[in-house]
Structures are given as structure tokens and as C-alpha cells.
Design an enzyme around this catalytic site. Structure first.
Site: not given
Length: 511
Positions: A124-125, A127-128, A131, A281
Site C-alpha cells: 500500500v506504500a 519508500a526508499s 514498504q 517528519d
């Protein structure tokens, strides 16, 4: 492999004309003169700042994250460059599901079906660093499962080594290189990445923030399921909400955006001043808003890899400065900087006060939509450089978070008055810190120390008198004297407080 990576970085740099940026900044040096003989002069349609952003995006997620972190250091960058780097988007394609399954099985020593009642194969997501997949625990509890990218540790180690080498070259080749401290910036970035690579640390951050806001009606934090967490896997409660960037959807669902914007400011100041532990963040991708049930309109925090911490001294300093800013008491702000040692001891307070006034006075009595905190911070940094003020590392993430708060506030309610929202909170906090309640709290906290110290004073005095070393005896007596004096002051404070309370009670009874 490192040579191949270096070759690719060099090609990307040449394609985006980064060599021309280096030549422009080393034009007056011998190295620059030599480079100009080798590298031909070229022209580009994009500005240098844009070309650097595009190059970082081409080089991959680690360089993108480095650019994002660098964009928060406006004390080091020209404003145009900082603004451009802030546009970097960490959109990374997901890694294959079979690799995610292999990582989970290596962590648990069992198959995924033996650990979870359900595991959604589609992430569902992404990133670097990691996940996220949704799933369910054996008891049916819905969870979000965060998994580190396979092999990310070695990739980061290699790229960090290259970044450090590049930083060392910048220090040697660029006139302003040493002043900008690029190697220290890379070291700071490496520390943040190291924190993000340990998901147990992120889970601990999440758990702490949840405990801090356990009874909050403004912020929800997911529960961590520790039995399923490891260094490369974090399992937490699945949260239901919509991204805070979906303004129209929230408005259609009846969410009070004005109240939401005020709550965001209060949540931030609560994290900073009450707890000294804050989410650092807070971009829109890491914040949801609940839209159903009794929790509708509450914030939902996600992604706890980057958290900021402040000491009691930091909090006291910040609160005093914020209140002084709100009251436009710029002399107090300037003096606080001198007292904290953030500017040289010989700094003239009146000159520093005048410089701060020139920065801050124009922003008062304006709604948020008319205030640019980015420009205000930039002018403050320029003032700091003029007075040789040291930028405090522990406040860098706080500055970044303030910029995030500004962005969220502009989206939710452009007319939000940040000052009017924050001032009552800070005044209450300062009252709690220096008022009668604070004194009683300190007395209560120190009582165990007094109980342990007071009975020892006769023995300590006897030991000091019997000591054969005159110097040691003198020091022991001085230390003992200071301790007795401190105890006396606290006892006097207790008596004064009790007398004050008795006086208040008598006054109430006699009314």
C-alpha cells in the site's frame, strides 16, 4: 561495484551540467583553471538548482533523501537552492512481493502463512527504505506490516562512502566549502539513516509517542505489536483515515478544517514543550485524518523513523524566546542568545536586538497566509551568520518541523493565526515550569535525595576533618558547604511555600 556506481554518478552529473556548477565556484582556484581545460563550457536552459534536483532524482532514493535532508539546512544553502531541493519527492517503485516474503521468513524463521492470518500481497506504500503491506494477526487484528528493502543496508553504506568522498572534495575545491561543513552534514545524514534502518527503534519511537498521547482527543498513534517486530520488520495497528492533503474530501465529510489547523499547532507545541519528543517528519504523506465515528477530525500519525528530542534546557530556552517574540521583547531574545553561549560573549546586545527586530517585526499582526516562515527563517540565518551565531544541531529538526507545520496550516486554514494559537499554550507551560506548582513538583522530586543526603552530613564532615590531605579536606569542606547551603535554600523554599499556602487558606476563610 563501487567504481561502476561512481561512473554512473559521474555520467549523471555531466548530463545535468553539475560540472559547470563546480567550475563556477572554483573559477578563481588552480583546480578550477585545470578543470576548465578538460571540461568544455556548456549552456543549459534550466537553472543550476533545478539541474541539481533532477540529478539527485536520477541517482536514486538515497540521494533523494540526502537532498530532502539538505533542504532543511537553510543555514547552509542559498534560498533558491533550498526551495528547489524541498521539491524532491521520494516516490520509489515497490520491490517484488516474493522478496518481501523472503525477508519476513528470514526474520521469523517461519512462513508468512504461519505468522499472519492474512498478508496482502500488494503493498500500500513504498519508500526508499521500506514498504508497507496490510494484513491480520492470528486473532484477526488488522495490522500494517513495514518491511525493509532487501539489500538496502549495503546500498546505503556504499552511497554514504561516495557522499563522504564528494564532501571532502567540496571542502578542498570550493572556497566556501569548509564554512558549509559538508562532511558534518553527511555524518548527520548517516546518523538519521542508521536510525531508519532499525525498525525496532522506529517501533520504540511509535510506542513512546503513543504513550505520550494516550488520552489525547487530538492525535492517534498506532499500537505496536512487539511479538511480531524485528530489526527489519515492524508490525503495528492499521489506522483508518484519509491523507491530510485531501482538503476537498475532508470538507465534504464535514471535518472542521479551522479546528484541525489549531489542533495541529497545539499537538506540535505539546510534543516539543511538554514531552521534548516530537515527530520530525510531518509532511502530508505521514499524516492521516480520521473521518468516521467519535474520532472524526483527529490526526493520525504515521512513520516514526525520524523523531526529535530536546533537553529541559532547550525547552526552557525555546519557550522564553517564543514568548519574548510574541511580546516583541527583542532585547530579551538577544540576551537569551548571549546567555546560552550561542553568540560570542563580546556581542553587543543592543545591536543583536536591533537585527532581530528588523527580522521579526514585519510578520506580526498578519494571518498565516501573509507570512512566509521560509523567508523569515532565512533572514534569521543571515542575521545569525552576521553575528557568528552557531546553529544548534538539536534544533535543526525542530526548524524543519516548523516549516512542515506552516505548510499544513496553509492547506487547512490560510487565515490561521499561529501566534495567537500558540501564545496561551506557552504561557500555561511557562507558568507550570516557574510557578508554585512547579516549585512543589521539584520539592517532591528532590525529597528522596534529601532523605539520603542529610543523614550523611555529620559523617562527611568527620571524614573531611580526619583527612590527611589538606587540599582534599578543603575541597571536601567546600563541597559539603555547598550541599548544606543548597539544602538550606530548598528548606527555606519549602517553608516559604507552606506559609504562602497557609496565608491563602486563611484569606479564603476570612472572606
Amino acid at each position: 561495484m563501487r567504481l561502476l556506481r561512481l561512473a554512473r554518478i559521474s555520467l549523471v552529473a555531466l548530463r545535468h551540467g553539475l560540472d559547470q556548477m563546480i567550475l563556477d565556484r572554483t573559477a578563481t582556484t588552480r583546480v578550477g583553471a585545470c578543470l576548465r581545460r578538460v571540461l568544455p563550457a556548456r549552456s543549459f536552459s534550466e537553472a543550476p538548482e533545478v539541474r541539481l534536483r533532477l540529478a539527485l532524482e536520477s541517482l536514486g532514493p538515497i540521494f533523494v533523501k540526502f537532498g530532502q535532508m539538505l533542504s532543511t539546512r537553510r543555514d547552509l544553502l542559498a534560498p533558491a537552492l533550498a526551495d528547489e531541493l524541498a521539491k524532491l519527492q521520494d516516490r520509489v517503485p515497490p520491490f517484488p512481493t516474493d522478496q518481501a516474503l523472503a525477508r519476513l521468513e528470514a526474520e521469523y524463521g517461519r512462513t508468512v502463512n504461519e505468522v499472519f492470518a492474512r498478508f496482502d500481497m500488494q503493498p500500500v506504500a513504498s519508500a526508499s527504505i521500506a514498504q508497507v503491506h496490510f494484513g491480520a494477526l492470528p486473532d484477526g487484528t488488522e495490522v500494517a506490516i513495514k518491511i525493509l528493502r532487501p539489500g538496502i543496508e549495503s546500498i546505503i553504506a556504499k552511497d554514504l562512502a561516495l557522499l563522504d568522498t564528494a564532501a571532502a572534495l567540496i571542502e578542498r575545491l570550493w572556497v566556501d566549502g569548509r564554512r558549509l561543513k559538508p562532511r558534518e552534514v553527511v555524518a548527520e545524514f548517516a546518523k538519521h539513516l542508521d536510525d531508519e534502518l532499525d525498525l525496532m527503534r522506529e517501533a520504540a519511537n511509535c510506542s513512546q509517542l503513543r504513550r505520550n498521547f494516550k488520552d489525547s482527543t487530538q492525535l492517534q498513534v498506532p499500537e505496536v505489536y512487539w511479538d511480531f517486530c524485528g530489526k527489519s520488520v515492524m508490525v503495528m495497528q492499521r489506522m483508518h483515515g484519509i491523507p491530510i492533503s485531501q482538503i476537498d474530501t475532508m470538507r465534504a465529510l464535514g471535518v472542521d478544517l479551522a479546528a484541525l489547523s489549531r489542533a495541529g499547532v497545539e499537538i506540535f507545541f505539546t510534543q516539543v514543550f511538554r514531552d521534548g519528543f516530537f515527530h520530525a517528519d510531518m509532511h502530508p504523506g505521514n499524516i492521516l485524518v480520521a473521518t468516521e465515528g467519535v474520532r472524526r477530525g483527529q490526526y493520525i500519525a504515521l512513520d516514526f523513523g525520524i523523531m526529535g528530542t530536546l533537553t529541559d534546557r532547550d525547552k526552557q530556552y525555546l519557550a522564553q524566546n517564543f514568548l519574548a517574540f510574541f511580546k516583541r521583547d527583542y532585547k530579551r531574545v538577544a540576551q537569551a542568545h548571549v546567555d546560552a553561549g550561542w553568540v560570542p560573549p563580546g556581542t553587543r546586545v543592543d545591536e543583536f536586538e536591533s537585527a532581530i527586530r528588523a527580522v521579526c517585526e514585519p510578520i506580526f499582526d498578519k494571518p498565516l497566509k501573509d507570512i512566509s516562515f521560509g523567508k523569515t527563517l532565512l533572514r534569521l540565518f543571515q542575521t545569525a551568520r552576521r553575528f557568528q551565531m552557531e546553529v544548534q544541531p538539536q534544533l535543526v529538526m525542530l526548524q524543519k518541523t516548523l516549516l512542515n507545520i506552516e505548510g499544513l496550516g496553509r492547506q487547512l486554514n490560510p487565515d490561521l493565526d499561529l501566534w495567537a494559537t500558540a501564545k496561551p499554550f506557552l504561557e500555561r507551560w511557562m507558568s507550570d515550569q516557574v510557578g508554585p506548582r512547579a516549585l512543589l513538583r521539584h520539592l517532591r522530586d528532590e525529597a528522596p535525595n534529601w532523605a539520603g543526603t542529610l543523614p550523611q552530613l555529620p559523617r562527611l564532615m568527620h571524614q573531611a576533618l580526619q583527612d590527611n590531605s589538606t587540599e582534599q579536606a578543603r575541597r571536601a569542606l567546600e563541597n559539603m558547604g555547598r550541599r548544606i547551603e543548597a539544602q538550606q535554600k530548598m528548606i527555606y523554599a519549602c517553608v516559604a511555600t507552606l506559609l504562602l499556602l497557609c496565608g491563602l487558606v486563611l484569606a479564603l476563610l476570612l472572606r
